[in-house]
Scaffold this motif. Structure first.
Motif, PDB file in Angstrom:
ATOM      1  N   VAL A  25       0.841  -1.072   0.019  1.00  0.00           N
ATOM      2  CA  VAL A  25      -0.001  -0.026  -0.096  1.00  0.00           C
ATOM      3  C   VAL A  25       0.827   1.149  -0.187  1.00  0.00           C
ATOM      4  O   VAL A  25       2.089   0.975  -0.038  1.00  0.00           O
ATOM      5  CB  VAL A  25      -0.883  -0.011   1.187  1.00  0.00           C
ATOM      6  N   SER A  26       0.340   2.464  -0.105  1.00  0.00           N
ATOM      7  CA  SER A  26       1.240   3.630   0.025  1.00  0.00           C
ATOM      8  C   SER A  26       1.545   3.754   1.433  1.00  0.00           C
ATOM      9  O   SER A  26       0.720   3.669   2.138  1.00  0.00           O
ATOM     10  CB  SER A  26       0.357   5.056  -0.711  1.00  0.00           C
ATOM     11  N   ARG A  27       2.505   4.989   1.594  1.00  0.00           N
ATOM     12  CA  ARG A  27       2.858   5.303   2.970  1.00  0.00           C
ATOM     13  C   ARG A  27       1.623   6.170   3.606  1.00  0.00           C
ATOM     14  O   ARG A  27       1.512   6.017   4.576  1.00  0.00           O
ATOM     15  CB  ARG A  27       4.035   6.159   2.601  1.00  0.00           C
ATOM     16  N   GLN A  28       0.957   6.942   2.618  1.00  0.00           N
ATOM     17  CA  GLN A  28      -0.237   7.728   3.052  1.00  0.00           C
ATOM     18  C   GLN A  28      -1.175   6.870   3.556  1.00  0.00           C
ATOM     19  O   GLN A  28      -1.840   7.407   4.720  1.00  0.00           O
ATOM     20  CB  GLN A  28      -0.608   8.453   1.616  1.00  0.00           C
ATOM     21  N   THR A  29      -1.418   5.498   3.229  1.00  0.00           N
ATOM     22  CA  THR A  29      -2.486   4.600   3.563  1.00  0.00           C
ATOM     23  C   THR A  29      -1.929   4.126   5.021  1.00  0.00           C
ATOM     24  O   THR A  29      -2.863   4.162   6.101  1.00  0.00           O
ATOM     25  CB  THR A  29      -2.496   3.260   2.809  1.00  0.00           C
ATOM     26  N   VAL A  30      -0.584   3.890   5.236  1.00  0.00           N
ATOM     27  CA  VAL A  30      -0.108   3.676   6.614  1.00  0.00           C
ATOM     28  C   VAL A  30      -0.299   4.747   7.398  1.00  0.00           C
ATOM     29  O   VAL A  30      -1.022   4.570   8.651  1.00  0.00           O
ATOM     30  CB  VAL A  30       1.504   3.114   6.419  1.00  0.00           C
ATOM     31  N   ASN A  31      -0.165   6.003   7.111  1.00  0.00           N
ATOM     32  CA  ASN A  31      -0.217   7.020   8.090  1.00  0.00           C
ATOM     33  C   ASN A  31      -1.663   7.261   8.342  1.00  0.00           C
ATOM     34  O   ASN A  31      -2.056   7.489   9.512  1.00  0.00           O
ATOM     35  CB  ASN A  31       0.323   8.258   7.136  1.00  0.00           C
ATOM     36  N   ALA A  32      -2.568   7.229   7.323  1.00  0.00           N
ATOM     37  CA  ALA A  32      -3.948   7.311   7.543  1.00  0.00           C
ATOM     38  C   ALA A  32      -4.588   6.373   8.680  1.00  0.00           C
ATOM     39  O   ALA A  32      -5.267   6.440   9.550  1.00  0.00           O
ATOM     40  CB  ALA A  32      -4.963   7.263   6.381  1.00  0.00           C
ATOM     41  N   ILE A  33      -4.116   5.044   8.706  1.00  0.00           N
ATOM     42  CA  ILE A  33      -4.523   4.159   9.207  1.00  0.00           C
ATOM     43  C   ILE A  33      -3.912   4.328  10.807  1.00  0.00           C
ATOM     44  O   ILE A  33      -4.521   4.103  11.759  1.00  0.00           O
ATOM     45  CB  ILE A  33      -3.971   2.673   9.061  1.00  0.00           C
ATOM     46  N   GLU A  34      -2.615   4.613  10.953  1.00  0.00           N
ATOM     47  CA  GLU A  34      -2.194   4.975  12.368  1.00  0.00           C
ATOM     48  C   GLU A  34      -2.831   6.169  13.117  1.00  0.00           C
ATOM     49  O   GLU A  34      -3.050   6.324  14.165  1.00  0.00           O
ATOM     50  CB  GLU A  34      -0.783   5.328  12.049  1.00  0.00           C
ATOM     51  N   THR A  35      -3.109   6.964  12.113  1.00  0.00           N
ATOM     52  CA  THR A  35      -3.786   8.396  12.938  1.00  0.00           C
ATOM     53  C   THR A  35      -5.223   8.254  12.955  1.00  0.00           C
ATOM     54  O   THR A  35      -5.808   9.129  13.442  1.00  0.00           O
ATOM     55  CB  THR A  35      -3.543   9.533  12.047  1.00  0.00           C
ATOM     56  N   GLY A  36      -5.749   6.962  12.586  1.00  0.00           N
ATOM     57  CA  GLY A  36      -7.255   6.812  12.801  1.00  0.00           C
ATOM     58  C   GLY A  36      -8.068   7.638  11.599  1.00  0.00           C
ATOM     59  O   GLY A  36      -9.312   7.439  11.927  1.00  0.00           O
ATOM     60  N   ARG A  37      -7.652   7.951  10.811  1.00  0.00           N
ATOM     61  CA  ARG A  37      -8.459   8.716   9.483  1.00  0.00           C
ATOM     62  C   ARG A  37      -8.925   7.671   8.546  1.00  0.00           C
ATOM     63  O   ARG A  37      -9.848   7.990   7.832  1.00  0.00           O
ATOM     64  CB  ARG A  37      -7.650   9.650   9.049  1.00  0.00           C
TER      65      ARG A  37
END
Length: 70
Positions: A25-37
């Motif tokens: 997946v993209s790094r942005q997807t990992v970030n969005a999962i981590e931040t709860g978005r």
């Protein structure tokens, strides 16, 4: 829903980009999962659990503020 993704990633000393590469997946997807978005799809949640060798329910936790279930 809360999650322990950042904590688990830190134990492995992986960047978000490293984990994204492993998951496909993209790094942005990992970030969005981590931040709860963003809540991952069930197949992606299973893949995350497999990568960290943990049950899904120990990675993704209900949010006590909203009462959401994993």
């Amino acid at each position: 829903m809360r999650n322990r993704l950042r904590e688990l990633r830190a134990v492995q000393r992986w960047s978000q980009a490293d984990l994204a590469d492993v998951l496909g997946v993209s790094r942005q997807t990992v970030n969005a999962i981590e931040t709860g978005r963003f809540d991952p799809s069930l197949p992606l949640a299973f893949k995350i659990a497999h990568v960290f060798d943990e049950p899904i329910e120990t990675i993704f936790l209900p949010d006590p503020e909203t009462g959401s279930e994993p």
